[in-house]
Structure formats: C-alpha cells, structure tokens
Design an enzyme around this catalytic site. Sequence first.
Site, mmCIF file in Angstrom:
data_model
loop_
_atom_site.group_PDB
_atom_site.id
_atom_site.type_symbol
_atom_site.label_atom_id
_atom_site.label_comp_id
_atom_site.label_asym_id
_atom_site.label_seq_id
_atom_site.Cartn_x
_atom_site.Cartn_y
_atom_site.Cartn_z
ATOM 1 N N ASP A 247 43.703 40.414 34.150
ATOM 2 C CA ASP A 247 42.926 39.856 33.041
ATOM 3 C C ASP A 247 41.740 40.723 32.657
ATOM 4 O OD1 ASP A 247 41.488 39.205 35.348
ATOM 5 O OD2 ASP A 247 41.666 37.037 35.063
ATOM 6 N N THR A 248 41.116 41.377 33.628
ATOM 7 C CA THR A 248 39.991 42.243 33.276
ATOM 8 C C THR A 248 40.452 43.464 32.494
ATOM 9 O OG1 THR A 248 38.895 41.533 35.303
ATOM 10 C CG2 THR A 248 37.938 43.408 34.166
ATOM 11 N N THR A 269 34.949 33.425 36.107
ATOM 12 C CA THR A 269 34.780 33.043 37.510
ATOM 13 C C THR A 269 34.100 34.171 38.283
ATOM 14 O OG1 THR A 269 36.725 31.610 37.413
ATOM 15 C CG2 THR A 269 35.996 32.338 39.588
ATOM 16 N N ASN A 306 32.609 43.938 41.635
ATOM 17 C CA ASN A 306 32.732 42.487 41.487
ATOM 18 C C ASN A 306 31.431 41.803 41.887
ATOM 19 O OD1 ASN A 306 35.505 43.281 41.349
ATOM 20 N ND2 ASN A 306 36.097 41.223 41.999
ATOM 21 N N GLY A 416 33.761 33.955 29.178
ATOM 22 C CA GLY A 416 32.998 32.716 29.122
ATOM 23 C C GLY A 416 31.505 32.916 29.219
#
Length: 481
Positions: A247-248, A269, A306, A416
């Site tokens: 997804d990244t 997340t 991360n 998000g």
Amino acid sequence: MTGTAGATGTVAAVDLGATSGRVMHARVGADTLELTEAARFPNTPVRVWEGDRAALHWDVTALFAHVLDGLGSVARSDPGLAGIGVDSWAVDYGLLRGGRLLGEPYHYRDERTERGVALVHDAVEAGELYRQSGLQFLPFNSLYQLAVDAADGTLDLADRFLLVPDLLTFWLTGAQQAERTNASTTGLLTAEGAWNDGLIDRLGLPRASFAPLVDAGTSVGGLLPSLAGDLPFAGSGPAVTAVGSHDTASAVVAVPMDASRAAYISCGTWGLVGVELSERVVSEEGRAANFTNEGGVDGRIRYLHNVMGLWLLSESLREWQRRGLHVGLETLLAEAAELPRPAEIFDADDPRFLAPGDLPSRIATWFEERGLRAPASPAGMVRVIVESLAAAFADTVQQATSLTGVGVEAIHIVGGGARNALLCQATADRSGLPVLAGPVEATAIGNVLVQARAAGLLTGDLETLRALVARTTPIVRYDPR
C-alpha cells in the site's frame, strides 16, 4: 480492455489497510481523476486459541467476501470496467497447498514473531542481512515469520506462500505471483530485485514455495469464470493488473511531489516517513537509524523509516470506549487543539506501543518511569500523542536528509493523516518546513494510476502521473509557525 491514450475509462482499486478496507471505483484519463467509494468495511483481526496461547490472525476470507461485494456493486453500475488492482499492508502471507489456504494468515502483531528473530540471526548476522536486503529491522518482517513456520514444520505442509495482496489476486484470477514492491518487504530479495536464493537456502526455507516475481503494471489475467455470478461484468470482464501491491508503494505513486526536493509521510496505521531515490543507500549509519530500502513502482526506491502512526490514536480511542467513554476522535482532536503545546512528549517508536491493548496506560507508564506527569484527560493524551508523532516525523525527515543528501524543502502527508489538521500543523511547526496535506486516498489513487497506465488510458513516468494528481486533487498547505 486496452485503452487509447487520451481516452477516459474506469477501473476499480481494492485497497486493504490494517484497520479497514475499501473498493474504489475510478474514472481516469489524461485530465480526469475521479474516485468514488463503492464499499468500505472493517478489517478486524481475530484471536484463535492455539495450544497455550491466543494467536492473532487476519480474517482474510471475510475480507475477500467484502471485496467481492464491493466489486459486485461496481459491476452492476459499470459492467464495462477496464481493470482491477489489489494492494494491502506488507509482510503477512497465506500458506497454500494445491491452491487451498491452510489457515488464516498470522497478524504481524502476533507475539510468535519474536521467536523468529533469534532463529534468523543465529543463521545470518543482522548487519549482513541489511547489506543483502537493505531492509530495516522489524521483528515481524516476513523472513522472521517464515523462520517460525519452518521451525514448527508448517512450511512442510505448504507448496506456496503468497503475500496478502497476491493471495487475493490469486482468488480473483487463479494466477500465483509475487509483486515486487511487496516482495521487497520480506527481506528475501537481492539488491537486483530477485529472490535471494542463497539466503533462502541458509534459512532452510523451501525455494519452490516462492512464486514468480512480477513488476507493478504487469497484466495478471482475467477473472475466474466461477466468479461470474458474484461479478456480473460484461463480456470477458476487466483485466486484473499487478499494481504497487504494497500500500505504501501505491501511496507514493500518488504523492504530488518533486522527489528531488521533498519528503513524504504515508500516514495511516503506520507513518511511513522517507524520500524517493533511484538507487539504494545501504550504509551502517542507515542501518543504525533503522532506515529501509523498499521497492517502489518503476524501479524507484522508497527509503524510509516506520513510525508508529495513527495506531496510537485509534487504539487509545478503542481503550477509552472499552472504559465507557463514548466520544469520537474528531471531538477529542478539537478539544486537544485548544490545549497548550505539552512541555514533554514521549518516544512514539518505543516497542511497548506495538501490541494491541491499553495504550493510554502504557504511555502514562512511559512518563512515570522518567519522573514526569502524564496527561490526565483523554484530550490531553490525544494532544501529547499528536505532538509525539509530529516530533518523530520531523526527526525522521531530518535523518533521511542527512543519510541521503536529498535537500528536503517540503513534506507531503498523504493518507488518513492528511485529514488531521492538528497533526499536520504540529509536523510543520516541529520540522520548520511547509506540510502539504493530501490526497487522503493516496493508496487507492496510486493503484488506479498504475492500472490506467497499463490499460493505455494514461502515459508517462511517475512525474507525469503525479502531475495529474496535483491538477485534480485539493492540497492543503500548513506553514510552520
């Protein structure tokens, strides 16, 4: 369907995050980029008793049912859809035998991954692993999980392992493959992007279980005929295309940035903070800072670290709701914005915050261990979480510039986190750099753009695709105060 450059067509993006999934219906062309949400559904892990412990798994079969429902909705409104692509979070996988899933995939937050670290590092020293893969140390990386499966004999039962997006693509098409951007997060690729046969052998993993690698933009095939009842598309139906299935990787495609002068934060997340490079940077300094070299679309390198991300807010909110405080995050953020900036913040990267559970109490303990007073109210805790995340983001951007030499002049926040005005402003304030927020649905947009280019609806390199995002997507600017 193969499009004509300059034409407008439609595709569907299946985008699975660690807390929710969505199916997005997109209309795209040279000057058109319009996304509509066809379905959104929760991604709720399940605990299953295994011997003496409750193991944490993904309910991936339920996710697939939601995906079919969403794609079915698209089919009924747009039977001539041109394409479908699937992306998801990284590192987790399903084990198959003869095409049959042997069990629901383990969740990367399951405690079993801790045992895999020792198993792997007993065979290969951590520094050598980094030199070979360029991958940051995360205790749940796929190679550590696979080492546990090998030690337990589980891999002896399987003839294939497929990362989550490849698993869903298999269920849609019958084709077994490993898309490179997600495969790069396993720790088992060489610098050239091939499976690392030598490392796989040293770890005692069955090489035959590794699917053939493909690049983002590769046509996988059509939908299985058995899905025609669920997905009533016209004719032979849409083509399924391998997108940036991590997804990244898809999100970074949709960052409207000049990669030579900007950093990005894909904030959901997790907060994935980094820069885009043309070549890997594998230095001891980078390893010490736990920066990773992950594969991007078109052979780019996502050099990033991360940071814990919005998990800290969402899991804290769940805890407060369990305690009977029924208040939404938007309300708490509004209350937090009225509070003064906290004098003390905490280390958002502390491993104690990784596991599910009572995060507000763990954060309070972090402060108490240092003789500091933790926020007493939920709004105060939200403010300190936001400021701690912003500080971690700012520090990581600074580290990325030092390690790579990229002269960062702006930070792009997508996902998000782009909706969180308090977080965006705090990141600008703490970094001293302007923050450009949006698009929110960057992952789905990146998925769509790669499909559209493969179908001939778009042409050009990543810069061309990003220019389309910049022309068609609202971006909010936050200047440092």
